[in-house]
Design a protein around this motif. Structure first.
Motif, mmCIF file in Angstrom:
data_model
loop_
_atom_site.group_PDB
_atom_site.id
_atom_site.type_symbol
_atom_site.label_atom_id
_atom_site.label_comp_id
_atom_site.label_asym_id
_atom_site.label_seq_id
_atom_site.Cartn_x
_atom_site.Cartn_y
_atom_site.Cartn_z
ATOM 1 N N ASP A 137 0.908 -1.190 0.037
ATOM 2 C CA ASP A 137 -0.082 0.216 0.033
ATOM 3 C C ASP A 137 0.716 1.268 -0.040
ATOM 4 O OD1 ASP A 137 -2.230 -1.363 0.016
ATOM 5 O OD2 ASP A 137 -2.548 -1.628 2.033
ATOM 6 N N LYS A 138 2.128 1.381 0.064
ATOM 7 C CA LYS A 138 2.993 2.212 0.204
ATOM 8 C C LYS A 138 3.644 2.618 -1.048
ATOM 9 C CE LYS A 138 4.221 1.249 5.046
ATOM 10 N NZ LYS A 138 5.258 0.756 5.965
ATOM 11 N N VAL A 139 3.578 1.400 -1.874
ATOM 12 C CA VAL A 139 4.294 1.841 -3.208
ATOM 13 C C VAL A 139 3.361 2.200 -4.406
ATOM 14 C CG1 VAL A 139 5.316 0.544 -5.099
ATOM 15 C CG2 VAL A 139 5.981 -0.088 -2.703
ATOM 16 N N GLN A 140 3.408 3.370 -5.036
ATOM 17 C CA GLN A 140 2.531 3.924 -5.764
ATOM 18 C C GLN A 140 3.387 4.346 -7.033
ATOM 19 O OE1 GLN A 140 -0.457 4.676 -4.942
ATOM 20 N NE2 GLN A 140 -0.201 4.083 -2.941
ATOM 21 N N LEU A 141 2.445 4.247 -8.439
ATOM 22 C CA LEU A 141 3.117 4.289 -9.663
ATOM 23 C C LEU A 141 3.763 5.820 -9.749
ATOM 24 C CD1 LEU A 141 0.009 2.972 -12.000
ATOM 25 C CD2 LEU A 141 2.399 1.990 -11.238
ATOM 26 N N GLY A 142 4.945 5.537 -10.356
ATOM 27 C CA GLY A 142 5.793 6.931 -10.570
ATOM 28 C C GLY A 142 6.805 7.128 -9.510
ATOM 29 N N MET A 143 6.739 6.531 -8.660
ATOM 30 C CA MET A 143 7.575 6.652 -7.447
ATOM 31 C C MET A 143 8.981 6.290 -7.943
ATOM 32 S SD MET A 143 6.499 5.105 -3.692
ATOM 33 C CE MET A 143 5.263 6.314 -2.588
ATOM 34 N N PRO A 144 10.138 7.151 -7.530
ATOM 35 C CA PRO A 144 11.356 7.072 -8.237
ATOM 36 C C PRO A 144 11.954 5.786 -7.260
ATOM 37 C CG PRO A 144 11.576 8.658 -6.536
ATOM 38 C CD PRO A 144 10.052 8.550 -6.947
ATOM 39 N N VAL A 145 12.983 5.066 -7.780
ATOM 40 C CA VAL A 145 13.486 3.873 -7.392
ATOM 41 C C VAL A 145 15.057 3.833 -7.565
ATOM 42 C CG1 VAL A 145 13.502 1.063 -7.274
ATOM 43 C CG2 VAL A 145 11.652 2.237 -7.649
ATOM 44 N N ARG A 146 15.760 3.490 -6.346
ATOM 45 C CA ARG A 146 17.230 3.338 -6.470
ATOM 46 C C ARG A 146 17.679 1.919 -6.600
ATOM 47 N NH1 ARG A 146 21.696 6.483 -5.774
ATOM 48 N NH2 ARG A 146 20.335 8.234 -6.705
ATOM 49 N N ILE A 147 18.323 1.488 -7.667
ATOM 50 C CA ILE A 147 18.397 0.186 -7.994
ATOM 51 C C ILE A 147 19.923 -0.376 -7.717
ATOM 52 C CG2 ILE A 147 18.108 -1.808 -9.571
ATOM 53 C CD1 ILE A 147 16.006 0.203 -10.870
ATOM 54 N N HIS A 148 20.224 -1.258 -7.030
ATOM 55 C CA HIS A 148 21.502 -1.896 -7.185
ATOM 56 C C HIS A 148 21.472 -3.335 -7.649
ATOM 57 C CE1 HIS A 148 23.104 1.222 -4.540
ATOM 58 N NE2 HIS A 148 21.996 1.315 -4.042
ATOM 59 N N ILE A 149 22.704 -3.688 -8.572
ATOM 60 C CA ILE A 149 22.632 -5.137 -9.070
ATOM 61 C C ILE A 149 23.624 -5.851 -8.363
ATOM 62 C CG2 ILE A 149 22.838 -6.200 -11.168
ATOM 63 C CD1 ILE A 149 20.462 -4.275 -11.308
ATOM 64 N N ASP A 150 23.357 -7.021 -7.890
ATOM 65 C CA ASP A 150 24.492 -7.786 -6.991
ATOM 66 C C ASP A 150 25.632 -8.056 -7.929
ATOM 67 O OD1 ASP A 150 22.572 -7.709 -5.183
ATOM 68 O OD2 ASP A 150 22.545 -9.949 -4.829
ATOM 69 N N GLY A 151 25.672 -8.148 -9.276
ATOM 70 C CA GLY A 151 26.861 -8.381 -9.881
ATOM 71 C C GLY A 151 27.332 -7.235 -10.412
ATOM 72 N N LEU A 152 26.972 -5.994 -9.940
ATOM 73 C CA LEU A 152 27.849 -4.862 -10.412
ATOM 74 C C LEU A 152 27.632 -3.896 -9.136
ATOM 75 C CD1 LEU A 152 26.037 -4.034 -13.881
ATOM 76 C CD2 LEU A 152 28.220 -5.213 -13.384
ATOM 77 N N PRO A 153 28.579 -4.249 -7.958
ATOM 78 C CA PRO A 153 28.375 -3.612 -6.783
ATOM 79 C C PRO A 153 28.690 -2.180 -6.709
ATOM 80 C CG PRO A 153 30.112 -5.161 -6.755
ATOM 81 C CD PRO A 153 29.370 -5.451 -8.010
ATOM 82 N N ASP A 154 29.305 -1.683 -7.644
ATOM 83 C CA ASP A 154 30.128 -0.447 -7.724
ATOM 84 C C ASP A 154 28.998 0.756 -8.482
ATOM 85 O OD1 ASP A 154 32.251 -1.366 -6.223
ATOM 86 O OD2 ASP A 154 33.311 -1.719 -8.126
ATOM 87 N N LYS A 155 28.006 0.096 -8.760
ATOM 88 C CA LYS A 155 27.129 1.036 -9.577
ATOM 89 C C LYS A 155 25.695 0.887 -9.171
ATOM 90 C CE LYS A 155 27.425 1.689 -14.013
ATOM 91 N NZ LYS A 155 27.589 1.331 -15.286
ATOM 92 N N SER A 156 24.966 1.904 -9.223
ATOM 93 C CA SER A 156 23.546 2.216 -8.884
ATOM 94 C C SER A 156 22.739 2.588 -10.293
ATOM 95 C CB SER A 156 23.374 2.879 -7.476
ATOM 96 O OG SER A 156 23.691 4.213 -7.995
ATOM 97 N N TYR A 157 21.579 2.397 -10.070
ATOM 98 C CA TYR A 157 20.818 2.730 -11.341
ATOM 99 C C TYR A 157 19.416 3.447 -10.853
ATOM 100 C CZ TYR A 157 23.915 -0.409 -13.704
ATOM 101 O OH TYR A 157 24.975 -1.052 -14.303
ATOM 102 N N ASP A 158 18.774 4.380 -11.771
ATOM 103 C CA ASP A 158 17.627 5.111 -11.255
ATOM 104 C C ASP A 158 16.676 4.459 -12.109
ATOM 105 O OD1 ASP A 158 18.921 6.896 -9.620
ATOM 106 O OD2 ASP A 158 19.639 8.363 -11.131
#
Length: 509
Positions: A354-375
């Motif tokens: 219920d706390k998650v809504q469409l359009g909310m920004p997300v910061r993403i981390h990939i386990d195979g690429l620990p030094d990078k993050s994605y929006d």
């Protein structure tokens, strides 16, 4: 102060004497003993600072793609060549494999021959239609003229016979001469008509049949001239039996010609039927031509299907079919996984959906690429939960470049569902607990002061505290050995909050 310390020590000794096991009391007793033995404590402090902290919901899942296609064969055919292998990067439109095109080439040539035959049939049908329409336009008029001419010939022959039989009178002589003049005029007319039709036939505007009919009419006109001339001669020379017989034969011939002209006139309604039949032949030829052209399209498609191209850019996944194999209809030739449609497909527990809504920004981390993050941002939420773990699927579209991502990578995303700006934060290690209460020690005038606080959001190694002013000197090391009012010696003092670890979680205070 000394009296307070003695009362505290006495209380601790009393608890020990009763044998009651209270770990918190034992801890305070130990701290009190340390204070008594060494009243000045060495501590490290840090200035309470402000930061933007947030409550995050974690999303876990995989990187996936909508561009994941198995390319198969549309026909049963032998694979001649395969130009890619597992792991190759391919671009849109690149040739991947070739199938045997012998049958398709033969099918195309056959279809082309059928088109040529259909075109010839169409041309012939159109010519027949043009002729039928021409006959319909001029035939009735021509037949009417033929009947009139034949009737005139009958009348002339009858008069000639009467003259031969009855002998010539002055007025008959004049009449015979007039008939001769009329026949000659008619002969001239028919001669001109014959010449005109010859020209039209030579130019292809008129059928040869019309010329034959006009030639017959012209011959009849010639005969009429001869007949009229003979009538004049008879009037001049007198009638003979053979002349009478000739006149009778001429009359009979004229009567037969009239009957023939009348029969031809009765055929005029059939000219419209001939036009309709010719039109039907044209339509039939057109249908055959359309069918033949459709066969060419089918043959061209079959020939094109012997070449297998990449529908989009991506990477070959798995081992392609081998050259020499026979690919059946819908057999897999290669599988391409693209990168253009890459997205993050994650899951959220039902307690947080219920706390998650469409359009909310997300910061993403990939386990195979620990030094990078994605929006990214949330673009879809499945309204139905997983029946096993009661997890809801969430689709997150990447906002930043995904060139180094591969479908199947494990990913973690965090969604900030609540943010507090300019929150007072202290190192989490500075916070002490006593039952349900939380407190920190600050340093003022070289003494430790206990300050009761409420905790809020956690940001990395720092925690939001409520009830503490910004700039307060908080003990972050050695606070276990001090009590409210203990004298302290600040050995180290760090600067205000500067590290800003990402991610936050709720801490109830």
């Amino acid at each position: 102060m000394n009296r307070r310390i003695l009362w505290t020590v006495g209380g601790v000794l009393a608890i020990c004497a009763t044998g009651c096991v209270d770990r918190q009391a034992q801890k305070e007793s130990k701290a009190t003993e340390l204070v008594i033995n060494n009243p000045v404590k060495s501590v490290t402090v840090q200035t309470a600072g402000t930061a933007s902290v947030s409550e995050d919901v974690e999303i876990t899942g995989d990187v996936t793609t909508s561009d994941d296609t198995t390319i198969g064969s549309k026909q049963n055919n032998r694979v001649v060549a395969v130009y890619v292998k597992d792991g190759d990067v391919v671009s849109k439109g690149q040739l991947l494999a070739t199938l045997d095109d012998t049958g398709a080439e033969a099918q195309l040539k056959q279809a082309q021959a059928q088109v040529a035959t259909a075109v010839a049939s169409m041309s012939s049908a159109r010519s027949s239609l043009a002729q039928a329409m021409q006959n319909l336009a001029v035939g009735p008029h021509r037949s009417t003229v033929g009947v009139l001419l034949a009737r005139a010939q009958v009348n002339g022959s009858q008069r000639s016979l009467d003259k031969v039989v009855n002998g010539a009178r002055p007025e008959e002589r004049k009449q015979a001469q007039a008939n001769l003049d009329s026949a000659k005029a008619n002969l001239d007319l028919q001669k001109k008509q014959l010449d005109r039709m010859k020209t039209l036939v030579d130019e292809g505007a008129l059928a040869g049949q019309s010329l034959d009919q006009q030639k017959a009419t012209y011959d009849q006109a010639v005969a009429q001239v001869k007949s009229a001339q003979e009538a004049v001669n008879i009037n001049d020379n007198g009638s003979r039996p053979e002349d009478v017989d000739a006149a009778k034969a001429q009359l009979q011939q004229a009567i037969e010609s009239l009957k023939s002209a009348q029969d031809q006139k009765r055929l005029d309604p059939l000219l419209k039927d001939q036009v309709d039949a010719a039109q039907a032949q044209v339509e039939s030829a057109r249908a055959q031509l359309d069918s033949a052209r459709a066969q060419i399209q089918i043959a061209n498609q079959a020939l094109a299907d012997t070449k297998v191209y990449a529908p989009f850019s991506g990477r070959i996944s798995g081992r392609p079919i081998q050259a020499g194999s026979v690919a059946g209809a819908s057999s897999e030739i290669v599988r391409i996984v693209g990168g253009e449609g890459v997205y993050f497909n994650g899951q959220v527990p039902s307690s947080n959906i219920d706390k998650v809504q469409l359009g909310m920004p997300v910061r993403i981390h990939i386990d195979g690429l620990p030094d990078k993050s994605y929006d990214g941002k949330i673009v879809g939420v499945n309204p139905l939960a997983d029946s096993v773990g009661r997890l809801f699927s969430v689709r997150v579209q990447f906002s930043s470049s995904t060139n180094d991502l591969r479908p199947g990578m494990f990913a973690r995303g965090s969604v900030a569902i609540r943010t507090v700006q300019n929150a007072v934060v202290v190192p989490s290690v500075a916070i002490q607990s006593r039952g349900d209460d939380k407190y920190v020690f600050t340093v003022e005038a070289k003494k430790a002061h206990e300050v009761k606080v409420k905790t809020g959001l956690v940001k990395g190694d720092y925690t939001q505290v409520i009830g503490l002013p910004e700039g307060a000197q908080v003990i972050v090391s050695g606070q276990e050995d001090v009590l409210d009012g203990t004298k302290v010696d600040v050995k180290s003092k760090t600067t205000a909050f500067k590290d800003r670890p990402e991610g936050a979680s709720e801490v109830q205070g």
